[in-house]
Design a protein around this motif. Structure first.
Motif, PDB file in Angstrom:
ATOM      1  N   TYR B 100      -2.238  10.451  -4.482  1.00 37.51           N
ATOM      2  CA  TYR B 100      -1.676   9.639  -4.798  1.00 37.51           C
ATOM      3  C   TYR B 100      -2.013   8.355  -4.160  1.00 37.51           C
ATOM      4  CZ  TYR B 100       1.173  12.967  -7.738  1.00 37.51           C
ATOM      5  OH  TYR B 100       1.410  13.370  -9.021  1.00 37.51           O
ATOM      6  N   GLN B 101      -2.133   7.247  -4.455  1.00 34.24           N
ATOM      7  CA  GLN B 101      -2.342   6.735  -4.259  1.00 34.24           C
ATOM      8  C   GLN B 101      -2.003   5.879  -2.620  1.00 34.24           C
ATOM      9  OE1 GLN B 101      -2.803   3.035  -6.438  1.00 34.24           O
ATOM     10  NE2 GLN B 101      -3.499   4.300  -8.769  1.00 34.24           N
ATOM     11  N   ARG B 102      -0.137   6.260  -2.063  1.00 30.49           N
ATOM     12  CA  ARG B 102       0.273   6.153  -1.253  1.00 30.49           C
ATOM     13  C   ARG B 102       1.317   6.790  -0.996  1.00 30.49           C
ATOM     14  NH1 ARG B 102       4.288   2.110  -0.997  1.00 30.49           N
ATOM     15  NH2 ARG B 102       4.275   1.691  -2.837  1.00 30.49           N
ATOM     16  N   TYR B 103       1.846   6.835   0.278  1.00 28.71           N
ATOM     17  CA  TYR B 103       2.964   7.839   0.730  1.00 28.71           C
ATOM     18  C   TYR B 103       3.477   7.408   1.197  1.00 28.71           C
ATOM     19  CZ  TYR B 103      -0.421  11.706  -1.782  1.00 28.71           C
ATOM     20  OH  TYR B 103      -0.731  12.360  -2.842  1.00 28.71           O
ATOM     21  N   ALA B 104       5.158   7.933   1.456  1.00 25.46           N
ATOM     22  CA  ALA B 104       5.932   7.785   2.737  1.00 25.46           C
ATOM     23  C   ALA B 104       5.399   7.581   4.528  1.00 25.46           C
ATOM     24  CB  ALA B 104       6.891   7.582   2.549  1.00 25.46           C
ATOM     25  N   GLY B 105       5.413   7.097   4.758  1.00 27.20           N
ATOM     26  CA  GLY B 105       4.924   7.665   6.476  1.00 27.20           C
ATOM     27  C   GLY B 105       5.224   9.172   6.857  1.00 27.20           C
ATOM     28  N   ARG B 109       5.897  11.705  -1.062  1.00 30.35           N
ATOM     29  CA  ARG B 109       5.587  11.507  -1.860  1.00 30.35           C
ATOM     30  C   ARG B 109       6.614  10.426  -2.922  1.00 30.35           C
ATOM     31  NH1 ARG B 109       5.251  13.609  -8.872  1.00 30.35           N
ATOM     32  NH2 ARG B 109       4.575  11.492  -9.139  1.00 30.35           N
ATOM     33  N   LEU B 110       6.205   9.181  -3.440  1.00 31.08           N
ATOM     34  CA  LEU B 110       6.929   8.428  -2.627  1.00 31.08           C
ATOM     35  C   LEU B 110       7.350   7.933  -4.897  1.00 31.08           C
ATOM     36  CD1 LEU B 110       5.255   5.569  -0.850  1.00 31.08           C
ATOM     37  CD2 LEU B 110       7.865   6.455  -0.769  1.00 31.08           C
ATOM     38  N   GLU B 111       8.489   7.547  -4.925  1.00 30.27           N
ATOM     39  CA  GLU B 111       8.928   7.250  -6.194  1.00 30.27           C
ATOM     40  C   GLU B 111       8.180   6.342  -7.423  1.00 30.27           C
ATOM     41  OE1 GLU B 111      10.662   9.149  -9.530  1.00 30.27           O
ATOM     42  OE2 GLU B 111      11.067   9.362  -7.429  1.00 30.27           O
TER      43      GLU B 111
END
Lengths: 240, 187
Positions: B100-105, B109-111
């Motif tokens: 995914y394009q971005r993840y949490a720290g 996986r971010l909603e």
């Protein structure tokens, strides 16, 4: 000899068949078998295969013989599971109805048993196809063939950590040239180690608690076919 | 005749999990190499017809992977940060076949965050290659690299911009070298 404290949970697979036949050959039988629903694999090779697993231990395996067929004339009851999902409420409720505290686990490949099933007061005895903790996870034995030329098996109590539970016993095996691994060697190695654990339980009157070992742990995922091919080549298992 | 079957469908749309692969034929490696060679041929052909890349802002994971790839390439070693990122992304890719394009720290996986674009997978493959070169006994990373390359080679070559096409050609050449190196260990 019936192990009165032990259930055998069997999905239709070559591993379940190897376990059943190894237990039968050793005269160490579970109190009952819970058969998970599913399609039995169809074997089209030789009716019986003899494999020298290690010095002093030769296995005779009939890959086409189902678990029910193995236990049919041995007085071991085979009951059907109410669900193929070992984590379902229905299946967990079914498990609770049996008094045996230990369950030999031969579930579907890749299934992870979750906390609710692990928390019902029974211990799940699993033989992992890899020498843990160095080779945890899926198809770990192909990675160990590449790394050290061996296949491994580890008997452990299931926990929520994949192949990370307390270890009862483990062993490395030399691959046998010309004998396929997925359907024959890996199931037979695991069955061999399982019988060792059952013989220990028979001698001691109880199962050991096992010891946790997380040193130098590596978890593997299904090996890519190109690497699997190289591993098969290393063990003389290519078809020319 | 042995054939390599794992790039015949779009693996981003219909992921492959490689259970019980039938790969014990003597000609399997050659079939895999032929499959890759054919794809590279088509990739080069399509490159001359490819439009220039549209200007866009890099996705967060894409930018991080680009930075790490440059860092590892220059330092000549895999930093702890790079090794951790590779480890986390290998797990994510092996489990879901998606980045995914971005993840949490903490890598959750971010909603609502969309799936990563092609360029992220290209950087991921390049970082895996560097990792495999520096730590050749880490077979898991090579296994994952092969799967990522399968996915990239399962797309229409015209999907790639000219720059991406050249990068992918280099990735597949490096992948081939790593497999050759492994096979030589056992000769």
């Amino acid at each position: 000899m019936i192990l009165t404290d032990t259930l055998f949970l069997a999905t239709p697979s070559y591993r379940s068949r190897a376990y059943a036949q190894a237990m039968s050959a050793a005269g160490l039988l579970p109190a009952r078998v819970i058969a998970l629903p599913g399609n039995e694999p169809i074997w089209e090779g030789a009716a019986e295969i003899t494999v020298a697993l290690r010095p002093g231990r030769t296995a005779r395996f009939r890959p086409g013989e189902t678990v029910a067929e193995t236990f049919a004339c041995l007085g071991v009851p085979v009951v059907g599971a109410v669900s193929a999902d070992v984590n379902s409420v229905e299946f967990i409720d079914q498990l609770r109805t049996y008094p045996e505290p230990v369950l030999i686990f031969s579930g579907p490949g890749g299934v992870i048993v979750r906390a609710p099933a692990l928390g019902i007061g029974k211990r799940f005895l699993h033989v992992h196809g890899g020498y843990a903790p160095q080779f945890r996870g899926s198809t770990a034995f192909y990675y160990s063939i590449l790394d050290e030329g061996t296949i491994g098996a580890t008997a452990l109590w299931l926990t929520e950590v994949l192949d990370g539970g307390p270890i009862l016993d483990r062993r490395r095996y030399e691959p046998v040239p010309g004998i396929e691994i997925d359907r024959i060697q890996d199931p037979l190695a695991r069955a061999d180690l399982l019988v060792d654990v059952l013989e220990g339980r028979q001698r001691e009157g109880r199962y050991p608690d096992g010891a946790p070992d997380g040193v130098d742990a590596h978890t593997y995922y299904v090996i890519h076919p190109v690497l699997k091919h190289v591993a098969l080549d290393r063990t003389g298992l290519l078809q020319h | 005749m042995t054939e390599y079957v794992y790039t015949r469908r779009n693996l981003f749309e219909a992921p492959e999990y490689y259970h019980y692969a039938q790969c014990n034929q003597a000609g399997y490696l050659e079939a895999w190499r032929n499959s890759r060679r054919d794809f590279v041929g088509a990739l080069v052909q399509a490159r001359y017809e490819a439009a220039g890349p549209a200007a866009r802002e890099a996705e967060p994971l894409e930018a991080r992977l680009a930075g790490l790839t440059a860092e590892v390439g220059q330092a000549g070693r895999v930093s702890a940060d790079a090794a951790d990122v590779v480890h986390r992304l290998v797990h994510k890719y092996e489990v879901s076949r998606r980045l995914y394009q971005r993840y949490a720290g903490d890598w959750r996986r971010l909603e609502g965050v969309p799936a990563a674009g092609l360029q992220t997978y290209l950087w991921f493959a390049q970082l895996l290659i560097l990792h495999c070169r520096h730590i050749p006994r880490d077979r898991q990373k090579l296994s994952t690299l092969l799967k990522v390359c399968d996915a990239l080679a399962s797309l229409d070559p015209a999907t790639y911009s000219a720059a991406q096409s050249r990068a992918l050609e280099a990735i597949l050449a490096a992948e081939s070298e790593l497999v050759d190196q492994l096979a030589r260990e056992f000769q």
